[in-house]
Design a protein around this motif. Structure first.
Motif, PDB file in Angstrom:
ATOM      1  N   LYS A 101      15.034  -0.927  16.898  1.00 53.61           N
ATOM      2  CA  LYS A 101      13.989  -1.580  16.168  1.00 53.61           C
ATOM      3  C   LYS A 101      12.720  -1.602  17.322  1.00 53.61           C
ATOM      4  N   ALA A 102      13.059  -1.711  18.606  1.00 54.21           N
ATOM      5  CA  ALA A 102      11.989  -1.739  19.407  1.00 54.21           C
ATOM      6  C   ALA A 102      11.359  -0.372  19.664  1.00 54.21           C
ATOM      7  N   VAL A 103      12.437   0.670  19.678  1.00 51.38           N
ATOM      8  CA  VAL A 103      11.535   2.083  19.851  1.00 51.38           C
ATOM      9  C   VAL A 103      10.971   2.498  18.682  1.00 51.38           C
ATOM     10  N   ASN A 104      11.455   2.183  17.469  1.00 49.21           N
ATOM     11  CA  ASN A 104      10.948   2.679  16.338  1.00 49.21           C
ATOM     12  C   ASN A 104       9.326   2.068  15.983  1.00 49.21           C
ATOM     13  N   GLY A 105       9.449   0.917  16.491  1.00 46.71           N
ATOM     14  CA  GLY A 105       8.291  -0.137  16.260  1.00 46.71           C
ATOM     15  C   GLY A 105       7.072   0.597  17.238  1.00 46.71           C
ATOM     16  N   GLY A 106       7.674   0.787  18.513  1.00 50.23           N
ATOM     17  CA  GLY A 106       6.523   1.564  19.301  1.00 50.23           C
ATOM     18  C   GLY A 106       6.174   3.030  19.188  1.00 50.23           C
ATOM     19  N   VAL A 163      34.698  -7.756  22.381  1.00 48.10           N
ATOM     20  CA  VAL A 163      33.540  -8.323  22.709  1.00 48.10           C
ATOM     21  C   VAL A 163      32.370  -7.349  23.249  1.00 48.10           C
ATOM     22  N   ASN A 164      32.896  -6.439  23.959  1.00 48.60           N
ATOM     23  CA  ASN A 164      32.034  -5.431  24.582  1.00 48.60           C
ATOM     24  C   ASN A 164      31.310  -4.478  23.254  1.00 48.60           C
ATOM     25  N   GLN A 165      32.157  -4.043  22.371  1.00 50.47           N
ATOM     26  CA  GLN A 165      31.646  -3.350  21.272  1.00 50.47           C
ATOM     27  C   GLN A 165      30.733  -4.248  20.662  1.00 50.47           C
ATOM     28  N   LEU A 166      30.948  -5.328  20.176  1.00 51.94           N
ATOM     29  CA  LEU A 166      29.973  -5.913  19.608  1.00 51.94           C
ATOM     30  C   LEU A 166      28.600  -6.376  20.160  1.00 51.94           C
ATOM     31  N   MET A 223      21.051  -2.025  18.052  1.00 53.14           N
ATOM     32  CA  MET A 223      20.107  -2.350  16.817  1.00 53.14           C
ATOM     33  C   MET A 223      18.708  -3.011  17.410  1.00 53.14           C
ATOM     34  N   PHE A 224      18.662  -3.988  18.503  1.00 59.97           N
ATOM     35  CA  PHE A 224      17.512  -4.296  19.107  1.00 59.97           C
ATOM     36  C   PHE A 224      16.769  -3.239  19.678  1.00 59.97           C
TER      37      PHE A 224
END
Length: 71
Positions: A17-22, A3-6, A13-14
């Motif tokens: 996406k947030a850093v790339n969007g910024g 579960v920790n790896q998941l 992933m989130f």
């Protein structure tokens, strides 16, 4: 896969996406000349001292860059 790896994988992933969007938004804001009022030329300050003010600003920028590079 536990579960920790998941959780780490989904969080990465989130965050990616947030850093790339910024970064994308910042680059778009810098590339458009009319964003945030940067399109209009600034009024001259200093009463007609043109080159002297430019030299003063260049020296000030160099001092600030030297200070910033110490860290």
């Amino acid at each position: 896969m536990n579960v920790n790896q998941l959780v780490n994988m989904i969080t990465r992933m989130f965050v990616r996406k947030a850093v790339n969007g910024g970064i994308r938004a910042g680059m778009n804001a810098m590339s458009t000349p009319d964003s945030a009022g940067r399109g209009q030329p600034r009024k001259k300050q200093g009463g007609g001292q043109g080159p002297k003010m430019d030299t003063k600003r260049a020296r000030q920028a160099m001092r600030m860059a030297r200070r910033a590079s110490k860290f």
